[in-house]
Design a protein around this motif. Structure first.
Motif, PDB file in Angstrom:
ATOM      1  N   ARG A 344       4.116  -1.904 -18.488  1.00 50.90           N
ATOM      2  CA  ARG A 344       5.039  -1.815 -17.346  1.00 50.90           C
ATOM      3  C   ARG A 344       6.450  -2.258 -17.758  1.00 50.90           C
ATOM      4  N   ARG A 345       6.504  -3.318 -18.557  1.00 50.23           N
ATOM      5  CA  ARG A 345       7.801  -3.814 -19.015  1.00 50.23           C
ATOM      6  C   ARG A 345       8.455  -2.787 -19.942  1.00 50.23           C
ATOM      7  N   LYS A 346       7.669  -2.261 -20.858  1.00 48.43           N
ATOM      8  CA  LYS A 346       8.185  -1.301 -21.840  1.00 48.43           C
ATOM      9  C   LYS A 346       8.700  -0.027 -21.166  1.00 48.43           C
ATOM     10  N   LEU A 347       8.004   0.419 -20.127  1.00 54.89           N
ATOM     11  CA  LEU A 347       8.424   1.639 -19.427  1.00 54.89           C
ATOM     12  C   LEU A 347       9.553   1.365 -18.439  1.00 54.89           C
ATOM     13  N   ASN A 348       9.893   0.066 -18.288  1.00 49.16           N
ATOM     14  CA  ASN A 348      11.006  -0.301 -17.423  1.00 49.16           C
ATOM     15  C   ASN A 348      10.785   0.185 -15.993  1.00 49.16           C
ATOM     16  N   CYS A 349       9.592  -0.092 -15.468  1.00 51.49           N
ATOM     17  CA  CYS A 349       9.213   0.431 -14.154  1.00 51.49           C
ATOM     18  C   CYS A 349       9.860  -0.377 -13.036  1.00 51.49           C
ATOM     19  N   LYS A 350       9.980   0.261 -11.874  1.00 50.98           N
ATOM     20  CA  LYS A 350      10.584  -0.395 -10.721  1.00 50.98           C
ATOM     21  C   LYS A 350       9.606  -1.388 -10.085  1.00 50.98           C
ATOM     22  N   SER A 351      10.119  -2.124  -9.093  1.00 52.98           N
ATOM     23  CA  SER A 351       9.305  -3.152  -8.436  1.00 52.98           C
ATOM     24  C   SER A 351       8.426  -2.543  -7.350  1.00 52.98           C
ATOM     25  N   PHE A 352       7.419  -3.309  -6.927  1.00 51.76           N
ATOM     26  CA  PHE A 352       6.580  -2.834  -5.829  1.00 51.76           C
ATOM     27  C   PHE A 352       7.395  -2.801  -4.530  1.00 51.76           C
ATOM     28  N   GLN A 353       8.367  -3.690  -4.441  1.00 52.28           N
ATOM     29  CA  GLN A 353       9.248  -3.646  -3.268  1.00 52.28           C
ATOM     30  C   GLN A 353       9.971  -2.295  -3.201  1.00 52.28           C
ATOM     31  N   TRP A 354      10.429  -1.819  -4.351  1.00 49.91           N
ATOM     32  CA  TRP A 354      11.069  -0.498  -4.399  1.00 49.91           C
ATOM     33  C   TRP A 354      10.094   0.568  -3.896  1.00 49.91           C
ATOM     34  N   TYR A 355       8.850   0.480  -4.354  1.00 50.26           N
ATOM     35  CA  TYR A 355       7.822   1.458  -3.939  1.00 50.26           C
ATOM     36  C   TYR A 355       7.633   1.424  -2.421  1.00 50.26           C
ATOM     37  N   LEU A 356       7.546   0.204  -1.861  1.00 49.80           N
ATOM     38  CA  LEU A 356       7.359   0.091  -0.410  1.00 49.80           C
ATOM     39  C   LEU A 356       8.562   0.654   0.346  1.00 49.80           C
ATOM     40  N   GLU A 357       9.752   0.393  -0.146  1.00 49.25           N
ATOM     41  CA  GLU A 357      10.947   0.845   0.574  1.00 49.25           C
ATOM     42  C   GLU A 357      11.156   2.349   0.461  1.00 49.25           C
ATOM     43  N   ASN A 358      10.856   2.915  -0.714  1.00 48.30           N
ATOM     44  CA  ASN A 358      11.214   4.305  -0.964  1.00 48.30           C
ATOM     45  C   ASN A 358      10.071   5.298  -0.880  1.00 48.30           C
ATOM     46  N   VAL A 359       8.857   4.832  -1.111  1.00 47.85           N
ATOM     47  CA  VAL A 359       7.730   5.761  -1.158  1.00 47.85           C
ATOM     48  C   VAL A 359       6.798   5.582   0.038  1.00 47.85           C
ATOM     49  N   TYR A 360       6.569   4.336   0.433  1.00 49.48           N
ATOM     50  CA  TYR A 360       5.568   4.097   1.483  1.00 49.48           C
ATOM     51  C   TYR A 360       6.064   3.086   2.510  1.00 49.48           C
ATOM     52  N   PRO A 361       7.218   3.386   3.162  1.00 53.68           N
ATOM     53  CA  PRO A 361       7.737   2.433   4.150  1.00 53.68           C
ATOM     54  C   PRO A 361       6.800   2.286   5.352  1.00 53.68           C
ATOM     55  N   GLU A 362       5.843   3.227   5.491  1.00 59.19           N
ATOM     56  CA  GLU A 362       4.911   3.148   6.630  1.00 59.19           C
ATOM     57  C   GLU A 362       3.895   2.016   6.457  1.00 59.19           C
ATOM     58  N   LEU A 363       3.735   1.525   5.237  1.00 58.59           N
ATOM     59  CA  LEU A 363       2.804   0.401   5.021  1.00 58.59           C
ATOM     60  C   LEU A 363       3.530  -0.873   5.428  1.00 58.59           C
ATOM     61  N   LYS A 364       3.146  -1.434   6.542  1.00 58.78           N
ATOM     62  CA  LYS A 364       3.877  -2.574   7.080  1.00 58.78           C
ATOM     63  C   LYS A 364       3.354  -3.887   6.517  1.00 58.78           C
ATOM     64  N   ILE A 365       4.276  -4.808   6.259  1.00 59.84           N
ATOM     65  CA  ILE A 365       3.905  -6.158   5.835  1.00 59.84           C
ATOM     66  C   ILE A 365       3.189  -6.817   7.018  1.00 59.84           C
ATOM     67  N   PRO A 366       1.989  -7.363   6.788  1.00 59.07           N
ATOM     68  CA  PRO A 366       1.273  -7.951   7.928  1.00 59.07           C
ATOM     69  C   PRO A 366       2.065  -9.120   8.516  1.00 59.07           C
ATOM     70  N   GLU A 367       2.192  -9.142   9.827  1.00 63.51           N
ATOM     71  CA  GLU A 367       2.869 -10.251  10.506  1.00 63.51           C
ATOM     72  C   GLU A 367       1.852 -11.373  10.642  1.00 63.51           C
ATOM     73  N   LYS A 368       2.251 -12.546  10.224  1.00 64.01           N
ATOM     74  CA  LYS A 368       1.393 -13.707  10.460  1.00 64.01           C
ATOM     75  C   LYS A 368       1.401 -13.970  11.961  1.00 64.01           C
ATOM     76  N   GLU A 369       0.224 -14.257  12.513  1.00 70.38           N
ATOM     77  CA  GLU A 369       0.209 -14.601  13.917  1.00 70.38           C
ATOM     78  C   GLU A 369       0.746 -16.014  14.032  1.00 70.38           C
ATOM     79  N   LEU A 370       1.852 -16.165  14.739  1.00 73.09           N
ATOM     80  CA  LEU A 370       2.489 -17.473  14.809  1.00 73.09           C
ATOM     81  C   LEU A 370       2.025 -18.194  16.065  1.00 73.09           C
ATOM     82  N   ILE A 371       1.620 -19.450  15.880  1.00 71.40           N
ATOM     83  CA  ILE A 371       1.153 -20.233  17.024  1.00 71.40           C
ATOM     84  C   ILE A 371       2.271 -21.180  17.423  1.00 71.40           C
TER      85      ILE A 371
END
Length: 495
Positions: A344-371
């Motif tokens: 991954r380092r050698k191929l200089n790949c992007k971050s998973f955050q990049w993937y979430l923002e650009n490829v799969y923004p529909e996958l939502k970060i789970p909201e912690k239930e706040l008490i």
């Protein structure tokens, strides 16, 4: 027919493996073998493409491909129909070879006898390796510039290969899949799949087919246009061979089956490629409800090991959501991933955050239930007070009112690590120095002034290291000291 198959004796091949009378037709393959055996190896299937696909033109000089089909104890009638559907429905010039990788099936002849059919080659593993290592082995001997991976219980449809080869020819970094039609596991009926699905998943890395997002649907004017997909199902896809090699093939320390499609999909997107479903390509596939074969480690453990390797290498800080969704994976062994991290380092790949923002923004970060709760010191509670003359909202102390379960809004706080929240405002220091007054400001996860942690009975400011102190009704930050009653707090949460 027989002559063109150069000495391949279809009748003998199929009749030596018929079911015994009274035998459960589902036991061996988890589909109805009796129905498969009854069908002709050349059976016609319905053309399930959108009618506009028939008028799409493809280049006349498309590159040939090596097909790689891996199997372990496949029903002979099903395997043969897979091979023959390819030969019957593909221009011969596009098929360099069909490489069958026999993953140590009980009977070597299942594979060996098929090599009498032109273009069919057979590789047999000397021990059980699983889909992933078997595919890599097939890819390593393939002689064409393009690889096509196919499952051993498929039937390809009219003009299935050309649209995929066209897309890869135009851009070698594309990894393309067909729409996967359904072959019924009960009666082998060939059923058209919906054309507006793509691959998706949840945080436990469980694959699911999902509707194309509405914006993408609206912007698709042409039903023959490719569909971008965050992940591929993984059974059937076309990839440029040198791109497959450049990207690191597969993670060969993954076992048998499961999870490899996520690893491949994340790697393709994050390392400069793209994944798409080509609607004019249709391939039928027998979807089963269970695995007909054993996993050496058991199905669940193998899936955990494989998805865990994926999460550890590719998901960065987001892997915490994988572990929250799949707690059984915590603490399980997954081998060394050092070489994949290095890749991954050698191929200089992007971050998973990049993937979430650009490829799969529909996958939502789970909201912690706040008490919600209150922050108490004796009979007094931390509260938000009226704005001062400069319009700053201050925090202070007041008599606790109401109950823990029903406090007034000014005394109710949400603990959303590391923020302490009241509606959309958060507890903040006004300066990083001793004696700083405490204010409420618009919440900002990235603002160091708003980060707090509970340390025993201390409420400590994360960055300055100072502690929240009540000085006769004013709250400020001071150096933490054990003997100071004004620094002892109780966080009481509603029940």
């Amino acid at each position: 027919e027989k002559n063109s198959r150069r000495g391949f004796d279809e009748k003998a091949y199929l009749s030596s493996k018929v079911l015994k009378a009274g035998e459960d037709p589902y036991r061996q393959h988890a589909f109805n073998q009796l129905e498969s055996d009854k069908l002709s190896s050349d059976r016609p299937i319905r053309d399930t493409r959108h009618y506009r696909c028939t008028s799409v033109r493809y280049d006349t000089d498309l590159p040939a491909t090596s097909l790689i089909i891996t199997f372990h104890n496949e029903a002979r009638s099903t395997l043969l129909r897979t091979v023959k559907s390819v030969l019957n429905r593909t221009p011969p010039s596009l098929i360099q070879e069909i490489i069958l990788v026999d993953d140590f099936s009980s009977d070597p002849e299942d594979c060996q006898l098929l090599t009498k059919i032109p273009k069919v080659k057979c590789l047999r593993n000397t021990r059980r390796e699983g889909l992933i290592r078997s595919r890599v082995r097939g890819a390593e001997v393939a002689t064409a510039d393009i690889l096509t991976f196919l499952d051993s219980h498929c039937e390809v449809n009219s003009e299935w290969l050309q649209p995929m080869l066209q897309r890869v020819k135009e851009d070698y970094t594309r990894v393309v899949s067909p729409i996967i039609d359904v072959i019924s596991l009960d009666n082998f009926a060939y059923l058209a799949a919906s054309a507006d699905l793509r691959g998706g998943f949840d945080w436990s890395l469980h694959f699911k087919w999902e509707q194309i997002p509405i914006e993408q649907k609206m912007s698709r004017t042409d039903p023959t246009q490719s569909i971008r997909t965050p992940v591929i199902a993984g059974g059937i896809f076309v990839i440029d061979k040198s791109w497959f090699n450049h990207l690191g093939k597969y993670d060969t320390q993954m076992d048998i089956w499961g999870g490899e499609n996520f690893e491949l999909s994340f790697r393709v997107w994050m390392c400069g490629g793209s994944l798409e479903i080509v609607p004019c390509s249709r391939v039928g596939h027998v979807f089963r409800k269970r695995h007909p074969y054993d996993f050496p480690e058991g199905n669940a453990l193998t899936y955990i090991k494989n998805t865990k390797r994926t999460a550890e290498v590719w998901m960065d800080e987001y892997k915490q959501y994988y572990y929250e969704a799949r707690p059984s994976a915590i603490g399980k062994s997954f081998g060394s991933v050092a070489d994949r991290v290095e890749l991954r380092r050698k191929l200089n790949c992007k971050s998973f955050q990049w993937y979430l923002e650009n490829v799969y923004p529909e996958l939502k970060i789970p909201e912690k239930e706040l008490i919600p709760g209150i922050i108490r010191q004796g009979g007094n509670c931390l509260e938000s007070q009226a704005q001062d003359t400069t319009g700053t909202m201050l925090a202070g102390m007041g008599h606790c009112k109401g109950t823990v379960n029903n406090p007034p809004a000014t005394q109710e706080w949400l603990f959303s690590d590391p923020l302490i929240r009241q509606q959309d405002k958060c507890l903040s220091i006004s300066s990083f120095t001793t004696g700083s007054q405490i204010t409420l400001e618009a919440c900002n996860q990235k603002d160091g002034r708003q980060k707090w942690k509970m340390k025993g009975s201390f409420l400590q400011h994360f960055v300055s290291g100072l502690c929240l102190e009540n000085q006769t009704g004013r709250v400020v930050t001071n150096p933490c000291q054990a003997g100071v009653p004004g620094q002892q707090w109780e966080l009481l949460q509603a029940t």
